[in-house]
Design a protein around this motif. Structure first.
Motif, PDB file in Angstrom:
ATOM      1  N   UNK A  45     -29.857  26.545   6.241  1.00 32.63           N
ATOM      2  CA  UNK A  45     -30.695  27.689   6.620  1.00 32.63           C
ATOM      3  C   UNK A  45     -29.939  29.007   6.452  1.00 32.63           C
ATOM      4  N   UNK A  46     -28.771  29.101   7.068  1.00 32.36           N
ATOM      5  CA  UNK A  46     -28.030  30.366   7.014  1.00 32.36           C
ATOM      6  C   UNK A  46     -27.326  30.528   5.674  1.00 32.36           C
ATOM      7  N   UNK A  47     -26.608  29.503   5.241  1.00 32.91           N
ATOM      8  CA  UNK A  47     -25.782  29.622   4.046  1.00 32.91           C
ATOM      9  C   UNK A  47     -26.530  29.683   2.735  1.00 32.91           C
ATOM     10  N   UNK A  48     -27.756  29.244   2.725  1.00 32.88           N
ATOM     11  CA  UNK A  48     -28.528  29.224   1.476  1.00 32.88           C
ATOM     12  C   UNK A  48     -28.789  30.624   0.943  1.00 32.88           C
ATOM     13  N   UNK A  49     -29.093  31.554   1.815  1.00 32.35           N
ATOM     14  CA  UNK A  49     -29.394  32.921   1.384  1.00 32.35           C
ATOM     15  C   UNK A  49     -28.760  33.909   2.346  1.00 32.35           C
ATOM     16  N   UNK A  50     -27.463  34.179   2.199  1.00 35.04           N
ATOM     17  CA  UNK A  50     -26.826  35.138   3.104  1.00 35.04           C
ATOM     18  C   UNK A  50     -27.464  36.520   2.953  1.00 35.04           C
ATOM     19  N   UNK A  51     -27.673  37.160   4.067  1.00 39.58           N
ATOM     20  CA  UNK A  51     -28.384  38.436   4.088  1.00 39.58           C
ATOM     21  C   UNK A  51     -27.431  39.598   3.851  1.00 39.58           C
TER      22      UNK A  51
ATOM     23  N   UNK B 265     -29.375  39.314   8.704  1.00 36.63           N
ATOM     24  CA  UNK B 265     -28.499  38.229   9.151  1.00 36.63           C
ATOM     25  C   UNK B 265     -28.857  37.803  10.572  1.00 36.63           C
ATOM     26  N   UNK B 266     -29.159  38.758  11.428  1.00 30.76           N
ATOM     27  CA  UNK B 266     -29.537  38.424  12.804  1.00 30.76           C
ATOM     28  C   UNK B 266     -30.828  37.622  12.823  1.00 30.76           C
ATOM     29  N   UNK B 267     -31.788  37.983  11.984  1.00 31.87           N
ATOM     30  CA  UNK B 267     -33.057  37.263  11.921  1.00 31.87           C
ATOM     31  C   UNK B 267     -32.853  35.822  11.467  1.00 31.87           C
ATOM     32  N   UNK B 268     -32.044  35.627  10.436  1.00 34.42           N
ATOM     33  CA  UNK B 268     -31.773  34.280   9.937  1.00 34.42           C
ATOM     34  C   UNK B 268     -30.972  33.487  10.968  1.00 34.42           C
ATOM     35  N   UNK B 269     -30.041  34.136  11.651  1.00 40.19           N
ATOM     36  CA  UNK B 269     -29.259  33.464  12.688  1.00 40.19           C
ATOM     37  C   UNK B 269     -30.112  33.012  13.862  1.00 40.19           C
ATOM     38  N   UNK B 270     -31.065  33.843  14.261  1.00 40.07           N
ATOM     39  CA  UNK B 270     -31.978  33.457  15.342  1.00 40.07           C
ATOM     40  C   UNK B 270     -32.857  32.290  14.936  1.00 40.07           C
TER      41      UNK B 270
ATOM     42  N   UNK C  88     -23.972  35.383  15.188  1.00 40.01           N
ATOM     43  CA  UNK C  88     -22.593  35.556  14.729  1.00 40.01           C
ATOM     44  C   UNK C  88     -22.293  34.699  13.506  1.00 40.01           C
ATOM     45  N   UNK C  89     -22.818  33.478  13.485  1.00 41.70           N
ATOM     46  CA  UNK C  89     -22.633  32.617  12.307  1.00 41.70           C
ATOM     47  C   UNK C  89     -23.258  33.224  11.065  1.00 41.70           C
ATOM     48  N   UNK C  90     -24.450  33.806  11.218  1.00 45.64           N
ATOM     49  CA  UNK C  90     -25.129  34.422  10.080  1.00 45.64           C
ATOM     50  C   UNK C  90     -24.403  35.676   9.605  1.00 45.64           C
ATOM     51  N   UNK C  91     -23.884  36.464  10.535  1.00 41.40           N
ATOM     52  CA  UNK C  91     -23.144  37.679  10.155  1.00 41.40           C
ATOM     53  C   UNK C  91     -21.854  37.306   9.432  1.00 41.40           C
ATOM     54  N   UNK C  92     -21.137  36.309   9.955  1.00 40.15           N
ATOM     55  CA  UNK C  92     -19.907  35.871   9.291  1.00 40.15           C
ATOM     56  C   UNK C  92     -20.201  35.235   7.934  1.00 40.15           C
ATOM     57  N   UNK C  93     -21.318  34.554   7.818  1.00 42.39           N
ATOM     58  CA  UNK C  93     -21.707  33.976   6.534  1.00 42.39           C
ATOM     59  C   UNK C  93     -21.991  35.072   5.510  1.00 42.39           C
ATOM     60  N   UNK C  94     -22.673  36.129   5.938  1.00 42.18           N
ATOM     61  CA  UNK C  94     -22.937  37.261   5.028  1.00 42.18           C
ATOM     62  C   UNK C  94     -21.630  37.939   4.618  1.00 42.18           C
ATOM     63  N   UNK C  95     -20.713  38.059   5.566  1.00 39.83           N
ATOM     64  CA  UNK C  95     -19.400  38.638   5.249  1.00 39.83           C
ATOM     65  C   UNK C  95     -18.652  37.759   4.229  1.00 39.83           C
ATOM     66  N   UNK C  96     -18.688  36.446   4.422  1.00 39.58           N
ATOM     67  CA  UNK C  96     -18.001  35.540   3.499  1.00 39.58           C
ATOM     68  C   UNK C  96     -18.656  35.594   2.109  1.00 39.58           C
ATOM     69  N   UNK C  97     -19.955  35.751   2.059  1.00 44.45           N
ATOM     70  CA  UNK C  97     -20.635  35.843   0.757  1.00 44.45           C
ATOM     71  C   UNK C  97     -20.208  37.104   0.021  1.00 44.45           C
ATOM     72  N   UNK C  98     -20.082  38.220   0.730  1.00 42.14           N
ATOM     73  CA  UNK C  98     -19.642  39.462   0.069  1.00 42.14           C
ATOM     74  C   UNK C  98     -18.162  39.381  -0.304  1.00 42.14           C
ATOM     75  N   UNK C  99     -17.380  38.757   0.532  1.00 41.18           N
ATOM     76  CA  UNK C  99     -15.919  38.719   0.336  1.00 41.18           C
ATOM     77  C   UNK C  99     -15.520  37.809  -0.825  1.00 41.18           C
ATOM     78  N   UNK C 100     -16.122  36.629  -0.933  1.00 42.20           N
ATOM     79  CA  UNK C 100     -15.667  35.637  -1.898  1.00 42.20           C
ATOM     80  C   UNK C 100     -16.643  35.347  -3.027  1.00 42.20           C
TER      81      UNK C 100
END
Length: 158
Positions: A64-70, A76-81, A145-157
């Motif tokens: 759910x979260x990792x498929x489409x990082x926001x 990201x908050x919406x997907x995390x909820x 928090x998981x969704x925000x960190x996932x979005x950060x990881x998508x931008x970073x790597x």
């Protein structure tokens, strides 16, 4: 000679965003399950609830979260909820199924349909007992928090 075309479906390959989302929601599931246990009624079967919640969290975080990082924090908050809600529903369904199995082994049901409908009733009963501010806050903050960190990881790597 035939030509073979290999197509990968979108989201089939592992990414850093999926890994971070899976780990984050797995930890959220474990700690939330640990926080729920004191609020459950006495005699509730909770065998492996923490590890099963981790498994559900990993799968839901990955899918759910990792498929489409926001790109935005609000997205990201919406997907995390949404992922946290899915996690809560699957864990309550699992705990309801455990309760139903314990009752089934004691011969409390007269038919299969009665046992299957009681899974939902047991899950709702356990969910009503676990509606506590600290549990809800931990679940939804962990999902966000998981969704925000996932979005950060998508931008970073990427």
């Amino acid at each position: 000679m035939q030509r073979v075309i290999v197509r990968s479906s979108r989201g089939a390959l592992p990414t850093a965003a999926k890994l971070v989302a899976g780990i984050g929601l797995a930890l959220t599931g474990f700690f939330t399950a640990s926080a729920i246990l004191p609020y459950l009624p006495a005699g509730t079967r909770d065998q492996g609830a923490g590890l099963m919640s981790m498994s559900f969290g990993w799968l839901i975080g990955w899918r759910v979260i990792g498929r489409a990082p926001q790109a935005t924090m609000a997205g990201a908050a919406r997907v995390g909820l949404r992922a946290a809600l899915w996690l809560a529903l699957t864990v309550l369904l699992y705990l309801g199924a455990l309760q139903m199995m314990a009752r089934m082994l004691r011969g409390r049901y007269h038919g299969l349909s009665e046992a299957l409908t009681d899974v939902i009733a047991q899950g709702l009963g356990l969910g009503a007992a676990a509606v506590q501010l600290d549990v809800i806050a931990m679940l939804f903050l962990g999902g966000v928090l998981s969704a925000i960190l996932s979005a950060w990881a998508a931008r970073r790597w990427q």
